[in-house]
Design a protein around this motif. Structure first.
Motif, PDB file in Angstrom:
ATOM      1  N   ASP A  29       0.792  -1.233   0.000  1.00  0.00           N
ATOM      2  CA  ASP A  29       0.000   0.000   0.000  1.00  0.00           C
ATOM      3  C   ASP A  29       0.821   1.277   0.000  1.00  0.00           C
ATOM      4  N   VAL A  30       2.157   1.160   0.065  1.00  0.00           N
ATOM      5  CA  VAL A  30       2.995   2.365   0.010  1.00  0.00           C
ATOM      6  C   VAL A  30       3.264   2.712  -1.451  1.00  0.00           C
ATOM      7  N   ASP A  31       3.151   3.965  -1.784  1.00  0.00           N
ATOM      8  CA  ASP A  31       3.399   4.426  -3.145  1.00  0.00           C
ATOM      9  C   ASP A  31       4.907   4.593  -3.346  1.00  0.00           C
ATOM     10  N   TRP A  32       5.591   3.467  -3.591  1.00  0.00           N
ATOM     11  CA  TRP A  32       7.044   3.495  -3.719  1.00  0.00           C
ATOM     12  C   TRP A  32       7.491   4.152  -5.020  1.00  0.00           C
ATOM     13  N   GLY A  33       6.669   4.048  -6.057  1.00  0.00           N
ATOM     14  CA  GLY A  33       7.060   4.603  -7.345  1.00  0.00           C
ATOM     15  C   GLY A  33       8.159   3.778  -7.996  1.00  0.00           C
ATOM     16  N   GLU A  34       8.846   4.373  -8.961  1.00  0.00           N
ATOM     17  CA  GLU A  34       9.952   3.700  -9.647  1.00  0.00           C
ATOM     18  C   GLU A  34      11.201   3.763  -8.770  1.00  0.00           C
ATOM     19  N   LEU A  35      11.723   2.604  -8.390  1.00  0.00           N
ATOM     20  CA  LEU A  35      12.884   2.550  -7.513  1.00  0.00           C
ATOM     21  C   LEU A  35      14.011   1.748  -8.147  1.00  0.00           C
ATOM     22  N   ASP A  36      15.233   2.202  -7.901  1.00  0.00           N
ATOM     23  CA  ASP A  36      16.397   1.400  -8.269  1.00  0.00           C
ATOM     24  C   ASP A  36      16.714   0.402  -7.161  1.00  0.00           C
ATOM     25  N   TYR A  37      16.578   0.843  -5.897  1.00  0.00           N
ATOM     26  CA  TYR A  37      16.889  -0.028  -4.766  1.00  0.00           C
ATOM     27  C   TYR A  37      15.863   0.143  -3.651  1.00  0.00           C
ATOM     28  N   LEU A  38      15.431  -0.982  -3.103  1.00  0.00           N
ATOM     29  CA  LEU A  38      14.646  -1.002  -1.874  1.00  0.00           C
ATOM     30  C   LEU A  38      15.469  -1.752  -0.829  1.00  0.00           C
ATOM     31  N   ILE A  39      15.868  -1.039   0.229  1.00  0.00           N
ATOM     32  CA  ILE A  39      16.632  -1.624   1.324  1.00  0.00           C
ATOM     33  C   ILE A  39      15.658  -1.915   2.462  1.00  0.00           C
ATOM     34  N   VAL A  40      15.622  -3.161   2.932  1.00  0.00           N
ATOM     35  CA  VAL A  40      14.693  -3.551   3.999  1.00  0.00           C
ATOM     36  C   VAL A  40      15.487  -3.832   5.267  1.00  0.00           C
ATOM     37  N   ASP A  41      15.267  -3.009   6.292  1.00  0.00           N
ATOM     38  CA  ASP A  41      15.931  -3.199   7.580  1.00  0.00           C
ATOM     39  C   ASP A  41      15.023  -4.055   8.461  1.00  0.00           C
ATOM     40  N   THR A  42      15.527  -5.193   8.915  1.00  0.00           N
ATOM     41  CA  THR A  42      14.722  -6.142   9.681  1.00  0.00           C
ATOM     42  C   THR A  42      15.160  -6.160  11.144  1.00  0.00           C
ATOM     43  N   PRO A  43      14.311  -6.680  12.040  1.00  0.00           N
ATOM     44  CA  PRO A  43      14.724  -6.826  13.443  1.00  0.00           C
ATOM     45  C   PRO A  43      15.646  -8.020  13.618  1.00  0.00           C
ATOM     46  N   PRO A  44      16.240  -8.172  14.794  1.00  0.00           N
ATOM     47  CA  PRO A  44      17.061  -9.366  15.044  1.00  0.00           C
ATOM     48  C   PRO A  44      16.206 -10.635  15.032  1.00  0.00           C
ATOM     49  N   GLY A  45      16.841 -11.766  14.752  1.00  0.00           N
ATOM     50  CA  GLY A  45      16.147 -13.044  14.849  1.00  0.00           C
ATOM     51  C   GLY A  45      15.734 -13.614  13.509  1.00  0.00           C
ATOM     52  N   THR A  46      14.875 -14.640  13.597  1.00  0.00           N
ATOM     53  CA  THR A  46      14.433 -15.362  12.392  1.00  0.00           C
ATOM     54  C   THR A  46      12.946 -15.682  12.501  1.00  0.00           C
ATOM     55  N   SER A  47      12.164 -14.724  12.969  1.00  0.00           N
ATOM     56  CA  SER A  47      10.771 -15.045  13.294  1.00  0.00           C
ATOM     57  C   SER A  47       9.778 -14.309  12.408  1.00  0.00           C
ATOM     58  N   ASP A  48       8.683 -13.812  13.009  1.00  0.00           N
ATOM     59  CA  ASP A  48       7.523 -13.309  12.272  1.00  0.00           C
ATOM     60  C   ASP A  48       7.858 -12.352  11.136  1.00  0.00           C
TER      61      ASP A  48
END
Length: 321
Positions: free
Chosen positions: A162-181
Motif C-alpha cells: 500500500d505504500v506508493d514506492w514509485g519507480e525505484l532502483d533499490y529497496l533496502i529492507v531493515d529487519t529486526p534481530p532473529g528469524t521469526s515473524d
C-alpha cells in the motif's frame, strides 16, 4: 495445525493433511479454518505485492541474528551511500515493528505519513531517498508497540502493498534481530518477486557469530540468496593516534573464518568509531559527516569494492550493488 516431531526430536514439522483434525488441534481458535483448507490457499496479497514491486529493480534485506550489532546503522548508510548517486532512486523500509530506529538515524523523527489516492507516501530524506517505518505512525517515539505476530504481519503487508514506492532502483529492507515473524512475512510476501538477497551483519565475537549461523540457516531454508556477511565493530581505531584496538576480540576467528567454513561471501570489516553513534543521534549521514574516517572508507569499499582485490579471496571482492 497438526505437528509431528522430526527425527532430531528438536523442531515440529507441520503436516498439512492433518491440519485442524489431529488431537493437538483441539482447543485452537483456528482449528475450523485449518480443517476447512482455507489456510492452504495462497495469500492474494502476494500477487498484489508482485505487481507493486514490479517497479523496483533491486531488493536487499539487511539481517542480523543478534540485536545491537549495528544492522539499522548499516542499512541507513547503505541507503545513503546508494542515494549519493543522484541518478538512483532509493527507499529504506524499516520492518523492525517493536524497535523502529530508522526515523531517528536518518533525521526524520516526528515526521508523519501522508495518504493519497495511490497509497501511503514515504517520508523523504532527500529527493531520491524515501523512508517508511512504523515510527511515523506512533504519536510519540516512546510509545511501545505491543503486538502479536498477525498484526505485525499485516502491517508489513501494508508497507509492501500500500505504500506508493514509485519507480525505484533499490529497496533496502531493515529487519529486526532473529528469524521469526517479520522475517518470514517479508520473505513470503516477496516470494513472487526477485529479491537480490540478504546482507548479514555481525560483530567479531562468538556470541554474535552463533546467532548469525542461525540466520544463515534461515536464509538457506527459505531459499533467500546471501549476498554476504559484514563484520561490524571490528576493532577500534583511535581518531587521534590511529592505533587499532580489539574491543570485541574474535576468539573463534571472527566472521571471515566463519564465512570460509560455511562458503559464504565475506564483504568486509567496519571498525568502531564513536562519531558513528553521534551522527546517528543527530540524524546525519556519517559518510558525509566524517568522510576520511577508516569506518567510512571501509563502508565505501563494501558498497563499491576496489577492482584490485584478489578475486580468489572471499573478502571485499563481493559487490552489494
Amino acid at each position: 495445525m497438526a505437528t509431528t516431531v522430526n527425527k532430531t526430536g528438536n523442531f515440529p514439522r507441520q503436516t498439512f493433511s492433518e491440519a485442524g483434525k489431529a488431537s493437538a488441534c483441539q482447543g485452537c481458535p483456528n482449528q475450523a479454518i485449518c480443517a476447512s483448507g482455507i489456510a492452504k490457499a495462497p495469500d492474494p496479497a502476494i500477487q498484489e505485492i508482485k505487481e507493486k514491486m514490479a517497479s523496483v529493480k533491486h531488493k536487499i534485506l539487511v539481517l542480523s541474528g543478534k540485536g545491537g550489532v549495528g544492522k539499522s546503522t548499516f542499512s541507513a548508510h547503505l541507503a545513503h551511500g546508494i542515494a549519493s548517486d543522484e541518478t538512483k532512486q532509493v527507499a529504506l523500509l524499516d520492518v523492525d515493528i517493536c524497535g523502529p530506529s530508522i526515523p531517528k538515524i536518518v533525521g526524520l523523527e516526528g515526521e508523519q505519513v501522508h495518504q493519497s489516492g495511490s497509497g501511503w507516501s514515504p517520508v523523504y530524506v532527500e529527493e531520491n531517498l524515501g523512508v517508511m517505518s512504523i515510527g511515523f505512525l506512533l504519536s510519540s517515539p516512546d510509545d511501545a508497540v505491543i503486538w502479536r505476530g498477525p498484526k505485525k504481519n499485516g502491517l508489513i503487508k501494508q508497507f509492501l502493498r500500500d505504500v506508493d514506492w514509485g519507480e525505484l532502483d533499490y529497496l533496502i529492507v531493515d529487519t529486526p534481530p532473529g528469524t521469526s515473524d517479520e522475517h518470514l512475512s517479508v520473505v513470503q510476501y516477496l516470494s513472487a518477486t526477485h529479491v537480490d538477497g540478504a546482507v548479514i551483519i555481525t560483530t567479531p565475537q562468538e556470541v554474535s557469530l552463533q546467532d548469525v549461523r542461525k540466520e544463515i540457516n534461515f536464509c538457506r531454508k527459505v531459499k533467500l540468496p546471501i549476498i554476504g556477511v559484514v563484520e561490524n565493530m571490528s576493532g577500534f581505531v583511535c581518531p587521534k593516534c590511529q592505533h587499532e584496538s580489539q574491543i570485541f576480540p574474535p576468539t573463534t576467528g571472527g566472521a571471515m573464518k566463519m564465512c570460509n567454513d560455511l562458503n559464504i561471501p565475506f564483504l568486509g570489516k567496519v571498525p568502531l568509531d564513536p562519531r558513528i553513534g553521534k551522527s546517528c543521534d543527530e540524524g546525519k549521514s556519517f559518510l558525509t559527516e566524517v568522510p576520511d574516517s577508516p569506518a567510512t572508507l571501509a563502508l565505501k569499499d563494501i558498497f563499491h569494492p576496489p577492482h584490485h582485490v584478489n578475486d580468489t579471496s572471499q573478502s571485499a571482492s563481493q559487490n552489494i550493488l
